[in-house]
Scaffold this motif. Sequence first.
Motif, PDB file in Angstrom:
ATOM      1  N   UNK A   1      -0.863   7.853 -11.300  1.00 44.32           N
ATOM      2  CA  UNK A   1      -1.556   6.576 -11.105  1.00 44.32           C
ATOM      3  C   UNK A   1      -1.248   5.560 -12.216  1.00 44.32           C
ATOM      4  N   UNK A   2      -1.000   6.037 -13.429  1.00 46.37           N
ATOM      5  CA  UNK A   2      -0.761   5.124 -14.548  1.00 46.37           C
ATOM      6  C   UNK A   2       0.498   4.289 -14.350  1.00 46.37           C
ATOM      7  N   UNK A   3       1.427   4.784 -13.535  1.00 51.78           N
ATOM      8  CA  UNK A   3       2.679   4.061 -13.297  1.00 51.78           C
ATOM      9  C   UNK A   3       2.521   2.966 -12.252  1.00 51.78           C
TER      10      UNK A   3
ATOM     11  N   UNK B   1      -4.714  12.705  -8.187  1.00 49.80           N
ATOM     12  CA  UNK B   1      -4.441  11.494  -8.964  1.00 49.80           C
ATOM     13  C   UNK B   1      -5.587  10.490  -8.852  1.00 49.80           C
ATOM     14  N   UNK B   2      -6.163  10.385  -7.662  1.00 49.38           N
ATOM     15  CA  UNK B   2      -7.291   9.475  -7.477  1.00 49.38           C
ATOM     16  C   UNK B   2      -8.516   9.966  -8.241  1.00 49.38           C
ATOM     17  N   UNK B   3      -8.670  11.284  -8.342  1.00 49.26           N
ATOM     18  CA  UNK B   3      -9.773  11.833  -9.135  1.00 49.26           C
ATOM     19  C   UNK B   3      -9.622  11.415 -10.596  1.00 49.26           C
ATOM     20  N   UNK B   4      -8.396  11.487 -11.090  1.00 51.81           N
ATOM     21  CA  UNK B   4      -8.136  11.078 -12.475  1.00 51.81           C
ATOM     22  C   UNK B   4      -8.343   9.579 -12.644  1.00 51.81           C
ATOM     23  N   UNK B   5      -7.900   8.812 -11.662  1.00 48.77           N
ATOM     24  CA  UNK B   5      -8.050   7.355 -11.702  1.00 48.77           C
ATOM     25  C   UNK B   5      -9.520   6.966 -11.692  1.00 48.77           C
ATOM     26  N   UNK B   6     -10.336   7.724 -10.956  1.00 50.07           N
ATOM     27  CA  UNK B   6     -11.763   7.424 -10.848  1.00 50.07           C
ATOM     28  C   UNK B   6     -12.471   7.512 -12.190  1.00 50.07           C
ATOM     29  N   UNK B   7     -11.911   8.273 -13.110  1.00 48.32           N
ATOM     30  CA  UNK B   7     -12.505   8.381 -14.442  1.00 48.32           C
ATOM     31  C   UNK B   7     -12.393   7.080 -15.220  1.00 48.32           C
TER      32      UNK B   7
ATOM     33  N   UNK C   1       0.829  -1.208   0.000  1.00 50.29           N
ATOM     34  CA  UNK C   1       0.000   0.000   0.000  1.00 50.29           C
ATOM     35  C   UNK C   1       0.862   1.255   0.000  1.00 50.29           C
ATOM     36  N   UNK C   2       1.896   1.266   0.808  1.00 51.86           N
ATOM     37  CA  UNK C   2       2.797   2.423   0.872  1.00 51.86           C
ATOM     38  C   UNK C   2       3.522   2.620  -0.453  1.00 51.86           C
ATOM     39  N   UNK C   3       3.926   1.510  -1.077  1.00 53.35           N
ATOM     40  CA  UNK C   3       4.607   1.597  -2.366  1.00 53.35           C
ATOM     41  C   UNK C   3       3.671   2.162  -3.430  1.00 53.35           C
ATOM     42  N   UNK C   4       2.416   1.735  -3.399  1.00 53.29           N
ATOM     43  CA  UNK C   4       1.425   2.225  -4.353  1.00 53.29           C
ATOM     44  C   UNK C   4       1.205   3.722  -4.190  1.00 53.29           C
ATOM     45  N   UNK C   5       1.046   4.166  -2.947  1.00 54.87           N
ATOM     46  CA  UNK C   5       0.839   5.592  -2.680  1.00 54.87           C
ATOM     47  C   UNK C   5       2.042   6.402  -3.144  1.00 54.87           C
ATOM     48  N   UNK C   6       3.229   5.883  -2.911  1.00 52.58           N
ATOM     49  CA  UNK C   6       4.453   6.582  -3.314  1.00 52.58           C
ATOM     50  C   UNK C   6       4.525   6.737  -4.831  1.00 52.58           C
ATOM     51  N   UNK C   7       4.215   5.660  -5.533  1.00 50.69           N
ATOM     52  CA  UNK C   7       4.270   5.688  -6.994  1.00 50.69           C
ATOM     53  C   UNK C   7       3.245   6.666  -7.553  1.00 50.69           C
ATOM     54  N   UNK C   8       2.016   6.604  -7.041  1.00 49.63           N
ATOM     55  CA  UNK C   8       0.959   7.496  -7.510  1.00 49.63           C
ATOM     56  C   UNK C   8       1.347   8.950  -7.269  1.00 49.63           C
ATOM     57  N   UNK C   9       1.900   9.212  -6.099  1.00 48.35           N
ATOM     58  CA  UNK C   9       2.260  10.586  -5.735  1.00 48.35           C
ATOM     59  C   UNK C   9       3.405  11.108  -6.595  1.00 48.35           C
ATOM     60  N   UNK C  10       4.414  10.265  -6.844  1.00 51.37           N
ATOM     61  CA  UNK C  10       5.624  10.712  -7.532  1.00 51.37           C
ATOM     62  C   UNK C  10       5.576  10.547  -9.047  1.00 51.37           C
ATOM     63  N   UNK C  11       4.832   9.521  -9.521  1.00 51.95           N
ATOM     64  CA  UNK C  11       4.846   9.230 -10.950  1.00 51.95           C
ATOM     65  C   UNK C  11       3.474   9.245 -11.613  1.00 51.95           C
TER      66      UNK C  11
END
Length: 209
Positions: A31-33, A104-110, A19-29
């Motif tokens: 959601x697509x990454x 990023x989560x808003x974009x992912x929700x689309x 979960x922490x790795x996922x949050x880090x990736x979404x924040x830094x790179x």
Amino acid sequence: MVTKRATKAHDTGTRLRLMEATAQIIREEGYAAATSRRVAAVAGVKSALVYYYFPTMDDLFIAVLRAGAEKALDRMRQALTADDPLQVLWDINTDARFTQLNTEFMALANHRKAVGVELKAFAERVRDIETAAVTLVLRSCGVDLDRYPPVVVSMLLTGASRILCNEGAVGMRQGHAELRAFVQDLMGRYRPAVVSPGVGTAPVRDPAQ
């Protein structure tokens, strides 16, 4: 032999790392990454473990969203008992760490309906807290709540803060200093008033004045 307690602790630790790795990736790179392979690599585990703990990537994204949401909601609830609720809400919503992941989560929700449903539920809880905090302030200052609905005031306040974050993320700064100064001045006019017992309520005030 490995005890059940040790196994459970290991499972919890691995799940949290994913979960922490996922949050880090979404924040830094973005959601697509956040693919299963990328998440596993950042977490330092085999990629098969991603689907061992989370049947689908939606399950993983929702787990990350819920964990972050609970922390954010706890922080926002502090505004209800703070000396200056409006300043607390402003500080939270101008914190790039809070807004970036949410954007990023808003974009992912689309693209993922399940994430959209979860994000909507979180957003509604956030608005309830923000509106409650603003209601306390406006009522304390004697503002006419029918003329100036707290939910509208809270949306204007948080909306302005998110504009600063979203534009700032791409380097846009035009008008930002003026907006910050305007909001600070406005919030300064409506600090919660302390009413002594037997004195009565504050006179009705017009925010436009």
